[in-house]
Design a protein around this motif. Structure first.
Motif, PDB file in Angstrom:
ATOM      1  N   VAL A 134       0.860  -1.179   0.000  1.00 23.55           N
ATOM      2  CA  VAL A 134       0.000   0.000   0.000  1.00 23.55           C
ATOM      3  C   VAL A 134       0.896   1.228   0.000  1.00 23.55           C
ATOM      4  N   ILE A 135       0.665   2.130  -0.953  1.00 17.58           N
ATOM      5  CA  ILE A 135       1.461   3.356  -1.004  1.00 17.58           C
ATOM      6  C   ILE A 135       0.533   4.561  -0.835  1.00 17.58           C
ATOM      7  N   PRO A 136       0.971   5.532  -0.050  1.00 19.17           N
ATOM      8  CA  PRO A 136       0.131   6.698   0.230  1.00 19.17           C
ATOM      9  C   PRO A 136       0.287   7.783  -0.839  1.00 19.17           C
ATOM     10  N   VAL A 137      -0.828   8.196  -1.398  1.00 21.54           N
ATOM     11  CA  VAL A 137      -0.814   9.254  -2.418  1.00 21.54           C
ATOM     12  C   VAL A 137      -1.808  10.344  -2.040  1.00 21.54           C
ATOM     13  N   VAL A 179      -5.261  10.736  -6.238  1.00 22.12           N
ATOM     14  CA  VAL A 179      -5.434   9.372  -6.735  1.00 22.12           C
ATOM     15  C   VAL A 179      -5.351   9.314  -8.261  1.00 22.12           C
ATOM     16  N   ALA A 231      -1.785   9.849  -9.471  1.00 23.35           N
ATOM     17  CA  ALA A 231      -0.984   8.653  -9.223  1.00 23.35           C
ATOM     18  C   ALA A 231      -1.313   7.564 -10.235  1.00 23.35           C
ATOM     19  N   VAL A 277       0.825  -2.940  -6.290  1.00 21.91           N
ATOM     20  CA  VAL A 277       0.685  -1.835  -5.348  1.00 21.91           C
ATOM     21  C   VAL A 277      -0.774  -1.429  -5.319  1.00 21.91           C
ATOM     22  N   PHE A 307      -3.172   1.925  -4.034  1.00 20.59           N
ATOM     23  CA  PHE A 307      -3.247   3.286  -3.529  1.00 20.59           C
ATOM     24  C   PHE A 307      -4.672   3.752  -3.732  1.00 20.59           C
ATOM     25  N   THR A 337      -5.146   4.232   3.715  1.00 22.99           N
ATOM     26  CA  THR A 337      -3.995   4.290   4.618  1.00 22.99           C
ATOM     27  C   THR A 337      -3.969   5.652   5.299  1.00 22.99           C
ATOM     28  N   PRO A 392       1.052  11.093   2.323  1.00 28.42           N
ATOM     29  CA  PRO A 392       1.445  10.939   0.924  1.00 28.42           C
ATOM     30  C   PRO A 392       2.941  11.192   0.751  1.00 28.42           C
ATOM     31  N   ASP A 399       3.970  12.162  -5.723  1.00 26.72           N
ATOM     32  CA  ASP A 399       3.841  12.496  -4.303  1.00 26.72           C
ATOM     33  C   ASP A 399       5.161  12.404  -3.560  1.00 26.72           C
ATOM     34  N   ASN A 412       6.829   9.343  -3.230  1.00 27.61           N
ATOM     35  CA  ASN A 412       7.109   7.961  -2.841  1.00 27.61           C
ATOM     36  C   ASN A 412       8.312   7.493  -3.647  1.00 27.61           C
TER      37      ASN A 412
END
Length: 147
Positions: free
Chosen positions: A9-12, A15, A18, A53, A55, A60, A64, A131, A133
């Motif tokens: 899980v990646i925070p953005v 959306v 991303a 992945v 997002f 989460t 981000p 973001d 990441n």
């Protein structure tokens, strides 16, 4: 008992931005589901990877851009860098670590160029999503025993 890593899980923050970014990397869209304005999940998978992945919105509490040093593995670091550059992705030059074992956090101890002798596991490039990441691409040409 096998434990398979299948999803990160990646925070953005944005959306759709991303999603456009990861599509631009050539990643496959596996899912895009929303159950309301406060929850949306997108799953995308890099080419050749068994791990995806996820997002979205409401999935989460991480800030981000706070996911760092996520690792992608390729057979040819130069070809990977060219692919990313051709896709318009700002990517570092090829580097190896001064310690020769693994890369340090951030940009500390980076040495320009591939690892001496193109030693497997030793050469890297890095890039970030919109973001922030952070992704590291590592060249693995010969796997260690048991891998």
């Amino acid at each position: 008992m096998d434990y398979r890593l299948e999803v990160l899980v990646i925070p953005v923050g944005d959306v759709d931005r991303a999603k456009t970014f990861y599509q631009g990397l050539g990643w496959r869209e596996d899912a895009d589901f929303a159950t309301g304005e406060d929850f949306r999940v997108i799953q995308m998978t890099p080419p050749g990877s068994p791990t995806a992945v996820i997002f979205g919105k409401g999935i989460t509490s991480a800030a981000p851009g706070s996911a760092q040093d996520m690792m992608l593995v390729v057979d040819d670091i130069e070809a990977a860098r060219t692919d990313l550059t051709d896709r318009g992705i700002p990517v570092s030059g090829v580097f190896h670590d001064a310690g020769g074992v693994f890369h340090h956090a951030g940009t500390e101890a980076r040495v320009d160029g591939a690892a001496p002798g193109r030693q497997s596991y030793g050469s890297f490039v890095s890039f970030a999503d919109p973001d922030g990441n952070g992704w590291v691409v590592q060249e693995v040409t010969t796997r260690l025993p048991g891998r």
